[in-house]
Enzyme design. Structure first.
Site, short mmCIF file in Angstrom:
data_model
loop_
_atom_site.label_atom_id
_atom_site.label_comp_id
_atom_site.label_asym_id
_atom_site.label_seq_id
_atom_site.Cartn_x
_atom_site.Cartn_y
_atom_site.Cartn_z
N ASP A 40 0.84 -1.21 0.00
CA ASP A 40 0.00 0.00 0.00
C ASP A 40 0.87 1.25 0.00
O ASP A 40 1.98 1.25 0.53
CB ASP A 40 -0.92 -0.03 1.23
CG ASP A 40 -2.10 0.92 1.08
OD1 ASP A 40 -2.39 1.35 -0.06
OD2 ASP A 40 -2.73 1.23 2.11
N GLY A 41 0.32 2.32 -0.58
CA GLY A 41 0.99 3.62 -0.54
C GLY A 41 1.54 4.13 -1.87
O GLY A 41 2.22 5.15 -1.89
N ARG A 44 0.11 7.68 -2.60
CA ARG A 44 0.70 8.74 -1.77
C ARG A 44 2.15 8.99 -2.17
O ARG A 44 2.62 10.14 -2.14
CB ARG A 44 0.59 8.37 -0.29
CG ARG A 44 -0.80 8.68 0.28
CD ARG A 44 -1.06 7.96 1.56
NE ARG A 44 -1.33 6.55 1.33
CZ ARG A 44 -1.32 5.62 2.26
NH1 ARG A 44 -1.01 5.96 3.50
NH2 ARG A 44 -1.61 4.37 1.98
N TRP A 45 2.86 7.96 -2.55
CA TRP A 45 4.25 8.12 -3.01
C TRP A 45 4.27 9.08 -4.21
O TRP A 45 5.10 9.99 -4.27
CB TRP A 45 4.83 6.76 -3.40
CG TRP A 45 6.25 6.78 -3.81
CD1 TRP A 45 7.34 6.54 -3.02
CD2 TRP A 45 6.77 7.02 -5.14
NE1 TRP A 45 8.49 6.63 -3.75
CE2 TRP A 45 8.17 6.93 -5.06
CE3 TRP A 45 6.19 7.33 -6.37
CZ2 TRP A 45 9.01 7.13 -6.16
CZ3 TRP A 45 7.01 7.52 -7.47
CH2 TRP A 45 8.40 7.42 -7.36
N HIS A 57 2.23 3.50 -9.06
CA HIS A 57 1.99 2.08 -9.35
C HIS A 57 3.17 1.51 -10.15
O HIS A 57 3.58 0.37 -9.94
CB HIS A 57 0.68 1.89 -10.10
CG HIS A 57 -0.54 2.28 -9.31
ND1 HIS A 57 -0.70 1.91 -7.99
CD2 HIS A 57 -1.64 3.01 -9.62
CE1 HIS A 57 -1.86 2.39 -7.54
NE2 HIS A 57 -2.44 3.07 -8.51
N SER A 86 -10.75 -7.08 -4.30
CA SER A 86 -12.09 -7.13 -4.90
C SER A 86 -12.81 -5.80 -4.75
O SER A 86 -13.79 -5.54 -5.45
CB SER A 86 -12.89 -8.28 -4.28
OG SER A 86 -12.70 -8.36 -2.88
N ARG A 91 -12.44 2.14 -7.61
CA ARG A 91 -11.60 3.30 -7.96
C ARG A 91 -12.03 3.88 -9.30
O ARG A 91 -12.75 3.22 -10.07
CB ARG A 91 -10.14 2.85 -8.03
CG ARG A 91 -9.63 2.46 -6.66
CD ARG A 91 -8.15 2.30 -6.63
NE ARG A 91 -7.76 2.00 -5.26
CZ ARG A 91 -6.53 2.06 -4.80
NH1 ARG A 91 -5.54 2.43 -5.61
NH2 ARG A 91 -6.25 1.79 -3.55
N LEU A 151 11.03 -20.38 -5.14
CA LEU A 151 10.12 -19.50 -4.37
C LEU A 151 8.76 -19.58 -5.05
O LEU A 151 8.69 -19.56 -6.28
CB LEU A 151 10.65 -18.05 -4.43
CG LEU A 151 9.69 -16.94 -3.98
CD1 LEU A 151 9.54 -16.93 -2.46
CD2 LEU A 151 10.20 -15.57 -4.42
N ARG A 208 -4.80 -2.14 8.95
CA ARG A 208 -5.99 -2.96 8.72
C ARG A 208 -5.67 -4.05 7.71
O ARG A 208 -4.66 -4.00 7.02
CB ARG A 208 -7.18 -2.10 8.24
CG ARG A 208 -6.89 -1.23 7.03
CD ARG A 208 -8.16 -0.46 6.58
NE ARG A 208 -7.84 0.52 5.56
CZ ARG A 208 -7.80 1.83 5.76
NH1 ARG A 208 -8.07 2.34 6.94
NH2 ARG A 208 -7.49 2.66 4.76
#
Ligand code: IPE
Ligand code: IPE
Ligand code: MG
Length: 267
Positions: A40-41, A44-45, A57, A86, A91, A151, A208
């Protein structure tokens, strides 16, 4: 179905390969086997730099690349990244469209590289809502990397913890179950192939879960950082792992019992 299979509880997928944190104490040590991240963020970045949200993004994808590599180097077996929830369809249409383009471009550019690095790629979520082109690219990348063992990278896309539980319940109904146990449900979750996460990380400062892995987070250690996702690098991952190492994972037991079981392990 054979009589033996019917006696064992009927049809459906095999029992989950990994132990449950509520049925027992899963194996754990200083290196988390499974790290799950809410990235997340990004918005804002970008905003801090007077850039469009999309620029955040894009930088977010670069951060993904670095963290996938860092997890491989640290011997983490499963990395799960929440890429699109979901609820993210709410947006603006333009942002959703750009995110879809970015997802498609990343699948095209990264699949071969992941394969070269022996990463197995999985995508979980309600994929029906994606374009046929994206669904095709997902299948191709999953098939290409299916046998890799370094991985397991899971991308949660159009994923929601409630969606996952509901699709599992619906599969239980289809399989004719009238009474279910933990194993029946866990075997039908989208990520039945993975152990429950040891470490959950959320960047961007919010504390959250935002409808991520609701079932599997039962005994996961939670780590929240103010760092915005595009800035989250290997050093930031190491801080999260250092915090994880300091936790006492009791799984319902007392500290004394934990110490005793550790002594029994070394003896
Ligand atoms: C996370 O960053 C990426 C997605 C949810 C797709 P955000 O886009 O939520 O960034 P903020 O929270 O607005 O900063
Ligand atoms: C959670 O981030 C989902 C992803 C990172 C994909 P959001 O930015 O959508 O979460 P909320 O809306 O702040 O809870
Ligand atoms: Mg956000």
């Amino acid at each position: 179905m054979s009589k033996a299979a019917a006696a064992k509880g009927g049809s459906g997928p095999a029992a989950p390969a990994h132990p449950s944190s509520t049925q027992g104490v899963p194996p754990h040590d200083g290196v988390p086997r499974h790290v799950a991240i809410i990235m997340d963020g990004n918005g804002r970045w970008a905003k801090q730099r007077h850039l469009p949200r999309f620029a955040g993004h894009k930088r977010g994808v670069e951060a993904v690349r670095a963290i996938v590599q860092a997890c491989g180097e640290r011997g983490i077996a499963y990395l799960t990244l929440f890429a699109f929830s979901s609820e993210n369809w709410r947006r603006p249409a333009e942002e959703v469209a750009l995110l879809m383009q970015l997802f498609q471009a990343a699948l095209a550019s990264e699949a071969e590289k992941l394969h070269a690095n022996k990463v197995r790629l999985k995508v979980v979520g309600d994929l029906e809502r994606f374009d046929a082109k994206i669904r095709h690219a997902i299948l191709q990348a999953e098939n290409l990397t299916a046998a890799n063992q370094a991985l397991t990278l899971t991308i949660a896309a159009n994923y929601g913890g409630r969606w996952d539980l509901l699709q599992a319940f619906n599969r239980l109904l289809k399989d004719g179950k009238t009474e279910v146990g933990e194993k029946d449900l866990a075997a039908r979750l989208a990520m039945s192939y993975a152990p429950e996460p040891d470490l959950f990380i959320r960047t961007g400062g919010e504390q959250r879960v935002s409808n991520f892995l609701l079932w599997q987070l039962a005994y996961t250690e939670l780590y929240f950082t103010e760092t915005l996702w595009p800035d989250f690098d290997a050093a930031a991952l190491d801080e999260a792992i250092a915090s994880y190492r300091q936790r006492e994972r009791r799984f319902g037991r007392t500290s004394e019992q934990v110490a005793q079981s550790k002594r029994a392990e070394v003896a």
